[in-house]
Motif scaffolding. Structure first.
Motif, PDB file in Angstrom:
ATOM      1  N   GLU A  46      -6.493   6.963  -6.684  1.00 43.10           N
ATOM      2  CA  GLU A  46      -5.836   6.652  -5.423  1.00 43.10           C
ATOM      3  C   GLU A  46      -5.341   5.218  -5.431  1.00 43.10           C
ATOM      4  O   GLU A  46      -5.925   4.338  -6.078  1.00 43.10           O
ATOM      5  CB  GLU A  46      -6.790   6.855  -4.240  1.00 43.10           C
ATOM      6  CG  GLU A  46      -8.005   5.952  -4.241  1.00 43.10           C
ATOM      7  CD  GLU A  46      -8.845   6.077  -2.971  1.00 43.10           C
ATOM      8  OE1 GLU A  46      -8.369   6.667  -1.989  1.00 43.10           O
ATOM      9  OE2 GLU A  46      -9.979   5.565  -2.981  1.00 43.10           O
ATOM     10  N   SER A  47      -4.278   5.004  -4.688  1.00 47.41           N
ATOM     11  CA  SER A  47      -3.742   3.658  -4.538  1.00 47.41           C
ATOM     12  C   SER A  47      -4.618   2.874  -3.578  1.00 47.41           C
ATOM     13  O   SER A  47      -4.997   3.386  -2.525  1.00 47.41           O
ATOM     14  CB  SER A  47      -2.309   3.729  -4.014  1.00 47.41           C
ATOM     15  OG  SER A  47      -1.818   2.436  -3.753  1.00 47.41           O
ATOM     16  N   VAL A  48      -4.919   1.648  -3.938  1.00 44.84           N
ATOM     17  CA  VAL A  48      -5.730   0.777  -3.090  1.00 44.84           C
ATOM     18  C   VAL A  48      -4.859  -0.247  -2.375  1.00 44.84           C
ATOM     19  O   VAL A  48      -4.959  -0.423  -1.169  1.00 44.84           O
ATOM     20  CB  VAL A  48      -6.793   0.042  -3.936  1.00 44.84           C
ATOM     21  CG1 VAL A  48      -7.564  -0.962  -3.076  1.00 44.84           C
ATOM     22  CG2 VAL A  48      -7.742   1.041  -4.588  1.00 44.84           C
ATOM     23  N   ALA A  49      -4.010  -0.918  -3.129  1.00 43.40           N
ATOM     24  CA  ALA A  49      -3.162  -1.960  -2.556  1.00 43.40           C
ATOM     25  C   ALA A  49      -1.968  -2.206  -3.464  1.00 43.40           C
ATOM     26  O   ALA A  49      -2.093  -2.110  -4.688  1.00 43.40           O
ATOM     27  CB  ALA A  49      -3.944  -3.257  -2.371  1.00 43.40           C
ATOM     28  N   ASN A  50      -0.826  -2.509  -2.849  1.00 37.88           N
ATOM     29  CA  ASN A  50       0.394  -2.798  -3.591  1.00 37.88           C
ATOM     30  C   ASN A  50       1.033  -4.067  -3.049  1.00 37.88           C
ATOM     31  O   ASN A  50       0.858  -4.406  -1.872  1.00 37.88           O
ATOM     32  CB  ASN A  50       1.391  -1.646  -3.476  1.00 37.88           C
ATOM     33  CG  ASN A  50       0.828  -0.345  -4.025  1.00 37.88           C
ATOM     34  OD1 ASN A  50       0.227  -0.319  -5.077  1.00 37.88           O
ATOM     35  ND2 ASN A  50       1.049   0.724  -3.306  1.00 37.88           N
ATOM     36  N   ARG A  66     -10.428  -5.439   4.675  1.00 33.37           N
ATOM     37  CA  ARG A  66     -11.504  -5.835   3.762  1.00 33.37           C
ATOM     38  C   ARG A  66     -10.964  -6.345   2.423  1.00 33.37           C
ATOM     39  O   ARG A  66     -11.558  -7.245   1.831  1.00 33.37           O
ATOM     40  CB  ARG A  66     -12.441  -4.645   3.489  1.00 33.37           C
ATOM     41  CG  ARG A  66     -13.095  -4.084   4.735  1.00 33.37           C
ATOM     42  CD  ARG A  66     -14.146  -3.028   4.382  1.00 33.37           C
ATOM     43  NE  ARG A  66     -13.585  -1.867   3.692  1.00 33.37           N
ATOM     44  CZ  ARG A  66     -13.975  -1.447   2.492  1.00 33.37           C
ATOM     45  NH1 ARG A  66     -14.937  -2.084   1.833  1.00 33.37           N
ATOM     46  NH2 ARG A  66     -13.418  -0.365   1.947  1.00 33.37           N
ATOM     47  N   PHE A  67      -9.869  -5.770   1.964  1.00 38.54           N
ATOM     48  CA  PHE A  67      -9.286  -6.138   0.673  1.00 38.54           C
ATOM     49  C   PHE A  67      -7.983  -6.903   0.898  1.00 38.54           C
ATOM     50  O   PHE A  67      -7.250  -6.628   1.849  1.00 38.54           O
ATOM     51  CB  PHE A  67      -8.976  -4.902  -0.160  1.00 38.54           C
ATOM     52  CG  PHE A  67     -10.176  -4.152  -0.674  1.00 38.54           C
ATOM     53  CD1 PHE A  67     -11.457  -4.425  -0.228  1.00 38.54           C
ATOM     54  CD2 PHE A  67     -10.002  -3.150  -1.626  1.00 38.54           C
ATOM     55  CE1 PHE A  67     -12.550  -3.718  -0.699  1.00 38.54           C
ATOM     56  CE2 PHE A  67     -11.083  -2.444  -2.111  1.00 38.54           C
ATOM     57  CZ  PHE A  67     -12.352  -2.725  -1.645  1.00 38.54           C
ATOM     58  N   THR A  68      -7.695  -7.834  -0.010  1.00 37.95           N
ATOM     59  CA  THR A  68      -6.448  -8.593   0.040  1.00 37.95           C
ATOM     60  C   THR A  68      -5.853  -8.674  -1.360  1.00 37.95           C
ATOM     61  O   THR A  68      -6.527  -9.105  -2.301  1.00 37.95           O
ATOM     62  CB  THR A  68      -6.682 -10.016   0.564  1.00 37.95           C
ATOM     63  OG1 THR A  68      -7.283  -9.960   1.870  1.00 37.95           O
ATOM     64  CG2 THR A  68      -5.357 -10.762   0.667  1.00 37.95           C
ATOM     65  N   TYR A  79      -4.038 -10.304  -8.054  1.00 37.18           N
ATOM     66  CA  TYR A  79      -5.458 -10.396  -7.749  1.00 37.18           C
ATOM     67  C   TYR A  79      -5.813  -9.454  -6.606  1.00 37.18           C
ATOM     68  O   TYR A  79      -4.988  -9.168  -5.747  1.00 37.18           O
ATOM     69  CB  TYR A  79      -5.816 -11.835  -7.352  1.00 37.18           C
ATOM     70  CG  TYR A  79      -5.340 -12.861  -8.342  1.00 37.18           C
ATOM     71  CD1 TYR A  79      -4.123 -13.506  -8.155  1.00 37.18           C
ATOM     72  CD2 TYR A  79      -6.082 -13.162  -9.468  1.00 37.18           C
ATOM     73  CE1 TYR A  79      -3.663 -14.440  -9.071  1.00 37.18           C
ATOM     74  CE2 TYR A  79      -5.632 -14.096 -10.394  1.00 37.18           C
ATOM     75  CZ  TYR A  79      -4.425 -14.723 -10.188  1.00 37.18           C
ATOM     76  OH  TYR A  79      -3.965 -15.640 -11.106  1.00 37.18           O
ATOM     77  N   LEU A  80      -7.061  -9.018  -6.594  1.00 35.53           N
ATOM     78  CA  LEU A  80      -7.551  -8.194  -5.487  1.00 35.53           C
ATOM     79  C   LEU A  80      -8.878  -8.782  -5.022  1.00 35.53           C
ATOM     80  O   LEU A  80      -9.883  -8.701  -5.739  1.00 35.53           O
ATOM     81  CB  LEU A  80      -7.738  -6.733  -5.918  1.00 35.53           C
ATOM     82  CG  LEU A  80      -8.129  -5.776  -4.798  1.00 35.53           C
ATOM     83  CD1 LEU A  80      -6.954  -5.623  -3.813  1.00 35.53           C
ATOM     84  CD2 LEU A  80      -8.524  -4.413  -5.356  1.00 35.53           C
TER      85      LEU A  80
END
Length: 120
Positions: A46-50, A66-68, A79-80
């Motif tokens: 699954e995609s988390v962040a783009n 929660r995530f950046t 970076y995540l």
């Protein structure tokens, strides 16, 4: 050949933080979108962040707040930052690059992945 190398995974307790890094071997990264995907055992990737080349971001609902995701085009890196980690965040996290928004169908380059394990 473009290579993506992740680092920063590991074991953390619930509520803890980790910062994943992805180093890209080519400056082509500066003109393409980057992203982070994850795959837990027995589940689909699954995609988390783009993040676009210009810095626009998109997140999965499960990680919003929660995530950046960030990027440094000069360093060809993305970076995540993961805060408030939960056991359900446990997965192999992979860096990706390609397309205007790095959606799955547009991904051209994949990293090998790094394990993130969140203990309860």
């Amino acid at each position: 050949q473009v290579r993506l190398m992740e680092s920063g995974g590991g074991l953390v307790q619930t509520g803890g933080s980790l910062r994943l890094s992805c180093a890209v071997s080519s400056s082509i990264f500066s003109v393409t979108a980057g992203g982070w995907y994850r795959q837990a055992p027995g589940k689909q990737r699954e995609s988390v962040a783009n993040i676009t080349s210009g810095g626009d971001t998109d997140y999965a609902d499960s990680v919003k707040g929660r995530f950046t995701i960030t990027r440094d085009n000069a360093q060809n890196a993305t970076y995540l930052q993961m805060n408030s980690l939960r056991p359900e965040d446990t997965a192999v996290y992979s860096c990706a690059a390609g397309g205007p928004m790095c959606v799955a169908d547009d991904v051209v380059y994949w990293g090998q992945g790094t394990q993130v394990t969140v203990s309860s």
